[in-house]
Scaffold this active site. Structure first.
Site, PDB file in Angstrom:
ATOM      1  N   GLY A  55       0.851  -1.185   0.000  1.00 31.61           N
ATOM      2  CA  GLY A  55       0.000   0.000   0.000  1.00 31.61           C
ATOM      3  C   GLY A  55       0.882   1.229   0.000  1.00 31.61           C
ATOM      4  N   CYS A  82       5.256  -6.202   1.743  1.00 30.84           N
ATOM      5  CA  CYS A  82       5.593  -4.775   1.680  1.00 30.84           C
ATOM      6  C   CYS A  82       4.873  -3.999   2.802  1.00 30.84           C
ATOM      7  CB  CYS A  82       5.294  -4.225   0.296  1.00 30.84           C
ATOM      8  SG  CYS A  82       6.104  -2.650   0.019  1.00 30.84           S
ATOM      9  N   TYR A  83       3.920  -3.139   2.464  1.00 32.26           N
ATOM     10  CA  TYR A  83       3.197  -2.424   3.533  1.00 32.26           C
ATOM     11  C   TYR A  83       2.594  -3.415   4.523  1.00 32.26           C
ATOM     12  CZ  TYR A  83      -0.072   0.715   5.884  1.00 32.26           C
ATOM     13  OH  TYR A  83      -0.760   1.436   6.829  1.00 32.26           O
ATOM     14  N   HIS A 187       8.285  -7.753  -3.280  1.00 32.02           N
ATOM     15  CA  HIS A 187       7.026  -8.131  -3.948  1.00 32.02           C
ATOM     16  C   HIS A 187       7.166  -9.469  -4.682  1.00 32.02           C
ATOM     17  CE1 HIS A 187       4.704  -4.452  -3.306  1.00 32.02           C
ATOM     18  NE2 HIS A 187       5.859  -3.833  -3.380  1.00 32.02           N
ATOM     19  N   GLU A 189       4.880 -11.203  -5.890  1.00 31.15           N
ATOM     20  CA  GLU A 189       3.845 -11.316  -6.920  1.00 31.15           C
ATOM     21  C   GLU A 189       4.282 -10.760  -8.268  1.00 31.15           C
ATOM     22  OE1 GLU A 189       3.971  -9.278  -4.428  1.00 31.15           O
ATOM     23  OE2 GLU A 189       2.926  -7.387  -4.738  1.00 31.15           O
ATOM     24  N   SER A 241     -21.924  -9.447 -26.775  1.00 30.39           N
ATOM     25  CA  SER A 241     -21.188  -8.424 -27.531  1.00 30.39           C
ATOM     26  C   SER A 241     -20.202  -9.052 -28.501  1.00 30.39           C
ATOM     27  CB  SER A 241     -20.426  -7.533 -26.553  1.00 30.39           C
ATOM     28  OG  SER A 241     -19.360  -8.269 -25.974  1.00 30.39           O
ATOM     29  N   GLY A 242     -19.928 -10.342 -28.302  1.00 32.76           N
ATOM     30  CA  GLY A 242     -18.895 -10.973 -29.112  1.00 32.76           C
ATOM     31  C   GLY A 242     -17.541 -10.910 -28.423  1.00 32.76           C
ATOM     32  N   GLY A 243     -17.469 -10.206 -27.291  1.00 30.62           N
ATOM     33  CA  GLY A 243     -16.227 -10.186 -26.506  1.00 30.62           C
ATOM     34  C   GLY A 243     -16.095 -11.481 -25.721  1.00 30.62           C
ATOM     35  N   VAL A 244     -14.938 -11.647 -25.087  1.00 31.04           N
ATOM     36  CA  VAL A 244     -14.665 -12.918 -24.405  1.00 31.04           C
ATOM     37  C   VAL A 244     -15.660 -13.171 -23.275  1.00 31.04           C
ATOM     38  CG1 VAL A 244     -12.882 -14.253 -23.231  1.00 31.04           C
ATOM     39  CG2 VAL A 244     -12.231 -12.450 -24.803  1.00 31.04           C
ATOM     40  N   ASP A 245     -15.880 -12.140 -22.444  1.00 26.27           N
ATOM     41  CA  ASP A 245     -16.667 -12.372 -21.234  1.00 26.27           C
ATOM     42  C   ASP A 245     -18.109 -12.757 -21.552  1.00 26.27           C
ATOM     43  OD1 ASP A 245     -14.340 -11.528 -20.121  1.00 26.27           O
ATOM     44  OD2 ASP A 245     -15.053  -9.515 -19.639  1.00 26.27           O
ATOM     45  N   SER A 246     -18.755 -11.944 -22.400  1.00 24.88           N
ATOM     46  CA  SER A 246     -20.161 -12.275 -22.664  1.00 24.88           C
ATOM     47  C   SER A 246     -20.261 -13.581 -23.459  1.00 24.88           C
ATOM     48  CB  SER A 246     -20.893 -11.127 -23.358  1.00 24.88           C
ATOM     49  OG  SER A 246     -20.424 -10.924 -24.658  1.00 24.88           O
ATOM     50  N   SER A 247     -19.276 -13.886 -24.281  1.00 26.79           N
ATOM     51  CA  SER A 247     -19.331 -15.133 -25.046  1.00 26.79           C
ATOM     52  C   SER A 247     -19.208 -16.340 -24.122  1.00 26.79           C
ATOM     53  CB  SER A 247     -18.199 -15.202 -26.081  1.00 26.79           C
ATOM     54  OG  SER A 247     -18.324 -14.147 -26.982  1.00 26.79           O
ATOM     55  N   LYS A 388      -9.552 -12.458 -15.859  1.00 27.55           N
ATOM     56  CA  LYS A 388      -9.651 -12.597 -17.318  1.00 27.55           C
ATOM     57  C   LYS A 388      -8.979 -13.886 -17.822  1.00 27.55           C
ATOM     58  CE  LYS A 388     -10.973 -10.165 -20.925  1.00 27.55           C
ATOM     59  NZ  LYS A 388     -12.198  -9.338 -20.925  1.00 27.55           N
TER      60      LYS A 388
END
Ligand code: XMP
Length: 543
Positions: A55, A82-83, A187, A189, A241-247, A388
């Site tokens: 943070g 870290c923080y 870090h 990550e 929409s044809g995007g990944v998520d809605s598909s 994603k």
């Protein structure tokens, strides 16, 4: 579904989503909660471990984010990063102070390999260090880490011992094994920390004892079963929409309830070249899935609404609102539905303030919000828990074509935000054609690269790239003729989270080929620019 879980407690650092992703890469489910969440919320979730993130604050300052000490007494392992590490030390009676030397960037860190966190991690560093860091040959007690801190831990609380240090930082990591408390100043990550993934793996799998049963194939199967059970014989409506998520959301539902699902695909005339037809090929009546598909060709309606409008926010608003109107009109024809599907994914949940501590809210990112006049009982968000890359994995599990699963992000308002100023049908044609050429040439170069380099991607590979149309017209000469035409801007960026980005170093010869082809093949263009701007100060899209 096995919900063995680790909680990432978010103190506002920039890598926090990355921490959660790394945990999930260890096949352990993980959720991000804000440090403002009550400890009762954490208890309810029954986590097997907790990670405190970085943070921007100094933990000893008045008003700095903190957490109740009960967290450290829950009897489960806690790892501060870290923080988070400094806060743990500070709250348990140690001391954190401003450092004389701010440590930033890649640093050599000396680790104790006899600890659970660092067991074996030095070996990999020793193996590859000379190659990636020419002046340094590391031995097995050393590795490279990514540091970014102004404060340092000067005194550890009772019970803690230092298990790592750097030249300038006496406590780069500490542990109190009896209380299962661990602190890492750097870090793990971030990919620059060699073996950072292994350190987190040691924490969640060895120290927290998670079995690692979170997998995308089981997620898909379990989701389909639970959707089927929940929906029964109800009717479901999905804006595709044809995007990944809605598909991916649509395919999950199609597998669960087949023709009880209707997908409405609004082609607003602001899609990339041929995209509307591609979506129809996959989801339409001759496509691969069992669902009702309605395509609405609304390009003219949009162009009419957008005529004469130049203000970016106004354009976005019009595009969003028109989408809602059209969707509502179609829904009305279908009549009452039980469920409305949304392709919300986990970063949307976190960014909208429901999960972690991030303050970035981009309300405009979801086209238009929710329809008010659709008669439905409940919203279904089958991807709400996924990042994603996990959505993509589910997509592959479900057999969705790779070109769709790995499609680059495309904004809801489409080419509307890639055409600076007024949108017209002719400008859409220009930007579609220029963009198709740019994508074709990048694909050609990447294919050549893959053929000669064991299938890997070139290091300049952009995470998002496209052509946009500026509002600038200028004088040029073609043949012996004077031209007065538009300038196309090529944009290509590398980014991890799309919140910040650098322009990608596309090879010069590719840019030259693209420029030549655009000038020769796309009528109305006589200049091509390459946009070098990073984000910030620029944004990725033009508007
Ligand atoms: P910016 O332009 O804000 O874009 O730097 C960051 C990322 O978000 C995408 N983007 C959008 N996505 N609706 C979306 O679904 C939008 O209105 C929108 N605006 C930008 C952009 O393509 C980039 O990946």
């Amino acid at each position: 579904m096995d919900r063995e879980m680790v909680i990432v407690l978010d103190f506002g650092g920039q890598y926090n989503q990355l921490v959660a992703r790394r945990v999930r890469e260890c096949n352990v489910y993980c959720e991000i909660l804000s440090y403002k969440q009550d400890i009762g919320e954490i208890r309810k979730k029954n986590p097997k471990g907790i990670i405190l993130t970085g943070g921007p604050n100094s933990c000893y300052e008045e008003g700095a984010p903190s957490y109740t000490n009960e967290l450290f007494e829950m009897g489960i392992p806690v790892l501060g990063l870290c923080y988070g590490a400094q806060l743990m030390m500070h709250q348990l009676g140690g001391k954190v102070e401003a450092a004389e030397t701010r440590e930033y960037g890649k640093k050599k860190v000396y680790i104790n390999p006899e600890t659970k966190l660092f067991a074996g991690v030095g070996n990999k560093a020793a193996e590859i260090s000379g190659r990636i860091w020419p002046d340094h040959d590391l031995n097995c007690n050393e590795t490279i880490c990514w540091m970014s801190h102004n404060d340092y831990i000067s005194v550890m609380p009772d019970g803690f011992t230092a298990i790592a240090h750097t030249k300038d930082c006496p406590v780069a990591a500490a542990q109190d094994e009896s209380r299962q408390l661990y602190a890492i100043q750097f870090h793990p990550e971030v990919l620059h920390t060699i073996s950072g993934k292994e350190m987190l793996f040691h924490f969640v799998r060895d120290i927290c004892g998670c079995s690692g049963s979170w997998r995308m194939d089981s997620f898909a199967r379990a989701q389909i079963d639970s959707l089927r059970e929940k929906i029964g014989d109800g009717k479901v409506l999905c804006a595709l929409s044809g995007g990944v998520d809605s598909s991916v959301a649509a395919v999950l539902l199609s597998k669960a309830v087949g023709k009880q699902l209707t997908c409405v695909f609004v082609d607003h005339g602001l899609l990339r070249k041929n995209e509307g037809d591609e979506v129809e090929t996959i989801f339409g009546p001759d496509g691969n899935y069992d669902l009702n598909f309605i395509r609405v060709n609304a390009a003219d309606r949009y162009y009419e609404k957008l005529a004469g409008v130049t203000d970016p926010e106004r354009k976005r608003k019009i595009i969003g609102e028109e989408f809602i109107r059209i969707f509502e009109e179609e829904a009305k024809k279908i009549g009452k539905v039980d469920y409305l599907v949304q392709g919300t994914i986990y970063p949307d949940v976190v960014e909208s303030g429901l999960g972690g501590e991030s303050v970035t809210i981009k309300s405009h990112h979801n086209v238009g919000g929710l329809p008010e006049h659709v008669d439905f009982r409940e919203i279904i968000e089958p991807l709400r828990d996924l990042f994603k890359d996990e959505v993509r994995k589910v997509g592959l599990e479900l057999g969705i074509p790779e070109q769709l699963v790995f499609r680059q992000p495309f904004p809801g308002p489409g080419l509307g935000v890639r055409i600076v100023g007024e949108v017209t049908a002719d400008k859409v044609r220009i930007v579609q054609d220029a963009d198709a050429i740019f994508r074709e040439e990048i694909a050609r170069k990447v294919d050549m690269w893959r053929n000669t380099s064991e299938n890997s991607l070139p290091d300049w590979m952009p995470d998002q790239y496209f052509a946009a149309l500026t509002d600038m017209r200028s004088v040029g000469v073609m043949g012996d003729e004077r031209t007065y035409d538009y300038a196309v801007a090529l944009r290509a960026v590398q980014t991890i989270d799309f919140m910040t980005a650098e322009s990608a170093q596309i090879p010069w010869e590719v840019l030259q080929t693209v420029m030549n082809r655009i000038i020769n093949e796309v009528k109305g263009v006589n200049r091509v620019f390459f946009d070098l701007t990073s984000k910030p100060p620029g944004t990725i899209e033009m508007e």
